[in-house]
Design a protein around this motif. Structure first.
Motif, PDB file in Angstrom:
ATOM      1  N   GLY A   1      24.671  39.182  -2.330  1.00 46.80           N
ATOM      2  CA  GLY A   1      23.262  39.397  -2.018  1.00 46.80           C
ATOM      3  C   GLY A   1      22.338  39.306  -3.209  1.00 46.80           C
ATOM      4  N   LEU A   2      22.844  38.732  -4.294  1.00 47.04           N
ATOM      5  CA  LEU A   2      22.096  38.722  -5.544  1.00 47.04           C
ATOM      6  C   LEU A   2      21.990  37.331  -6.147  1.00 47.04           C
ATOM      7  N   LEU A   3      23.056  36.538  -6.006  1.00 48.57           N
ATOM      8  CA  LEU A   3      23.138  35.244  -6.670  1.00 48.57           C
ATOM      9  C   LEU A   3      23.254  34.105  -5.673  1.00 48.57           C
ATOM     10  N   ALA A   4      22.710  32.964  -6.060  1.00 52.83           N
ATOM     11  CA  ALA A   4      22.983  31.708  -5.386  1.00 52.83           C
ATOM     12  C   ALA A   4      23.718  30.828  -6.390  1.00 52.83           C
ATOM     13  N   ARG A   5      24.979  30.506  -6.091  1.00 52.10           N
ATOM     14  CA  ARG A   5      25.753  29.616  -6.967  1.00 52.10           C
ATOM     15  C   ARG A   5      25.609  28.192  -6.445  1.00 52.10           C
ATOM     16  N   VAL A   6      24.994  27.358  -7.248  1.00 53.68           N
ATOM     17  CA  VAL A   6      24.774  25.970  -6.862  1.00 53.68           C
ATOM     18  C   VAL A   6      25.701  25.091  -7.695  1.00 53.68           C
ATOM     19  N   THR A   7      26.516  24.309  -7.015  1.00 55.07           N
ATOM     20  CA  THR A   7      27.413  23.372  -7.683  1.00 55.07           C
ATOM     21  C   THR A   7      26.780  21.988  -7.672  1.00 55.07           C
ATOM     22  N   PHE A   8      26.606  21.422  -8.863  1.00 52.65           N
ATOM     23  CA  PHE A   8      26.025  20.093  -9.019  1.00 52.65           C
ATOM     24  C   PHE A   8      27.125  19.097  -9.366  1.00 52.65           C
ATOM     25  N   ARG A   9      26.938  17.871  -8.911  1.00 53.96           N
ATOM     26  CA  ARG A   9      27.834  16.782  -9.272  1.00 53.96           C
ATOM     27  C   ARG A   9      27.017  15.580  -9.719  1.00 53.96           C
ATOM     28  N   GLY A  10      27.666  14.712 -10.476  1.00 54.45           N
ATOM     29  CA  GLY A  10      27.003  13.475 -10.864  1.00 54.45           C
ATOM     30  C   GLY A  10      27.686  12.806 -12.032  1.00 54.45           C
ATOM     31  N   GLU A  11      27.588  11.484 -12.073  1.00 52.65           N
ATOM     32  CA  GLU A  11      28.178  10.728 -13.181  1.00 52.65           C
ATOM     33  C   GLU A  11      27.539  11.089 -14.510  1.00 52.65           C
ATOM     34  N   ASP A  12      26.309  11.593 -14.475  1.00 52.39           N
ATOM     35  CA  ASP A  12      25.633  11.979 -15.717  1.00 52.39           C
ATOM     36  C   ASP A  12      26.363  13.102 -16.446  1.00 52.39           C
ATOM     37  N   LEU A  13      27.289  13.774 -15.766  1.00 55.38           N
ATOM     38  CA  LEU A  13      28.022  14.878 -16.383  1.00 55.38           C
ATOM     39  C   LEU A  13      29.226  14.414 -17.201  1.00 55.38           C
ATOM     40  N   ARG A  14      29.471  13.120 -17.260  1.00 52.62           N
ATOM     41  CA  ARG A  14      30.683  12.621 -17.918  1.00 52.62           C
ATOM     42  C   ARG A  14      30.754  12.998 -19.389  1.00 52.62           C
ATOM     43  N   ASP A  15      29.616  13.088 -20.051  1.00 59.31           N
ATOM     44  CA  ASP A  15      29.622  13.472 -21.467  1.00 59.31           C
ATOM     45  C   ASP A  15      28.983  14.845 -21.685  1.00 59.31           C
ATOM     46  N   PHE A  16      28.937  15.649 -20.641  1.00 55.94           N
ATOM     47  CA  PHE A  16      28.366  16.994 -20.742  1.00 55.94           C
ATOM     48  C   PHE A  16      29.282  17.886 -21.579  1.00 55.94           C
ATOM     49  N   VAL A  17      28.678  18.726 -22.416  1.00 56.53           N
ATOM     50  CA  VAL A  17      29.429  19.656 -23.260  1.00 56.53           C
ATOM     51  C   VAL A  17      28.791  21.041 -23.166  1.00 56.53           C
ATOM     52  N   SER A  18      29.617  22.050 -22.940  1.00 56.76           N
ATOM     53  CA  SER A  18      29.163  23.446 -23.011  1.00 56.76           C
ATOM     54  C   SER A  18      30.228  24.223 -23.761  1.00 56.76           C
ATOM     55  N   ALA A  19      29.985  24.456 -25.053  1.00 56.05           N
ATOM     56  CA  ALA A  19      31.006  25.021 -25.937  1.00 56.05           C
ATOM     57  C   ALA A  19      30.974  26.537 -26.018  1.00 56.05           C
ATOM     58  N   SER A  20      29.943  27.163 -25.454  1.00 55.41           N
ATOM     59  CA  SER A  20      29.829  28.613 -25.553  1.00 55.41           C
ATOM     60  C   SER A  20      29.431  29.218 -24.221  1.00 55.41           C
ATOM     61  N   PHE A  21      29.910  30.448 -23.993  1.00 54.88           N
ATOM     62  CA  PHE A  21      29.653  31.137 -22.730  1.00 54.88           C
ATOM     63  C   PHE A  21      28.178  31.428 -22.489  1.00 54.88           C
ATOM     64  N   ASP A  22      27.369  31.480 -23.559  1.00 57.99           N
ATOM     65  CA  ASP A  22      25.943  31.757 -23.355  1.00 57.99           C
ATOM     66  C   ASP A  22      25.067  30.555 -23.677  1.00 57.99           C
TER      67      ASP A  22
END
Length: 271
Positions: free
Chosen positions: A30-51
């Protein structure tokens, strides 16, 4: 734990704009909406830290195609004459490179552009994101990790708990509107999670996090404290960790994820 391997590092990433498509939408506690995105643009996406944070671009006119800024040598620039989209910062909750999927958790509160969009998000809709520009990488090898925040920090706290090893101790203080808004938190770490319920007190006006932080008993060894909340609260929490608990300022990361009476605030607190 020795000092070896405990160096906090800032890592820069090439800035890129991406256009993604909504693949799934899930409501949580009742607090969050988790949205999952897809796309070829994510092929070189980087997220190295939790924040880490990415900038999400929301259409100024939903009836018109979303126009993203262009990245140039002088930064980003919006095309002349095109409606400028609203932009907000969000934490990448989960990234699956193989499936080219990115989860973003939206806190459903207020009527700003992000919350309004997330409340009606549906499969097939498109949204633009930029970044992350960089990552602030805190090693998981510290003996203990303190994680303090309100509901806006939940995605980062949940991601951090998931990535901590079994040898780590974690102390988490999390403030949410009420008991019904608690979520399951998976972790291998030896974790103590304390949920704090405002029970009608307006967000940003509660003293629950401050009181709980004062009561913390830190474990022995080398540790790191991470804080994210309303601006004044985050500053006060940082001061408690330094003045009362004796935590070195180099072992604290405190950030404002929002600020009472202000729009789109995201800033770090450092001396």
């Amino acid at each position: 734990m020795t000092q070896t391997g405990l160096t906090v590092a800032r890592v820069r990433h090439p800035l890129k704009m991406r256009m993604l498509t909504v693949a799934r939408v899930e409501r949580i506690a009742g607090l969050l909406a988790r949205v999952t995105f897809r796309g070829e643009d994510l092929r070189d996406f980087v997220s190295a830290s939790f924040d880490d944070h990415v900038k999400l671009f929301f259409p100024a006119d939903p009836s018109q195609p979303l126009v993203l800024p262009e990245v140039g040598p002088d930064g980003i620039k919006f095309p002349e004459g095109a409606p400028r989209p609203a932009a907000r910062d969000y934490t990448p909750r989960r990234f699956d490179a193989e499936r080219e999927e990115l989860d973003i958790d939206f806190v459903l509160h207020g009527d700003g552009p992000a919350c309004t969009w997330a409340a009606q998000a549906a499969v097939g809709q498109r949204l633009g994101i930029g970044g992350p520009r960089g990552s602030f990488v805190v090693p998981t090898g510290f003996d203990w990790h303190v994680l303090i925040g309100d509901e806006t920090a939940l995605p980062a706290i949940a991601r951090r708990l998931e990535e901590l090893p079994a040898t780590a101790q974690a102390l988490a203080l999390i403030e949410v509107p009420g008991a019904a808004n608690e979520i399951a938190l998976a972790t291998r770490a030896q974790a103590s999670v304390r949920w704090l319920h405002r029970n009608g007190t307006a967000a940003g006006y509660s003293t629950l996090l401050l009181e709980a932080a004062r009561e913390l008993a830190l474990p022995p060894g080398e540790g790191y404290s991470w804080i994210a909340a309303e601006s004044a609260v985050a500053k006060a929490l940082r001061e408690i960790m330094v003045a009362q608990h004796g935590v070195d300022k180099s072992r604290i990361r405190a950030a404002s994820y929002w600020k009472r009476g202000a729009i789109a605030v995201h800033e770090s607190h450092e001396d």
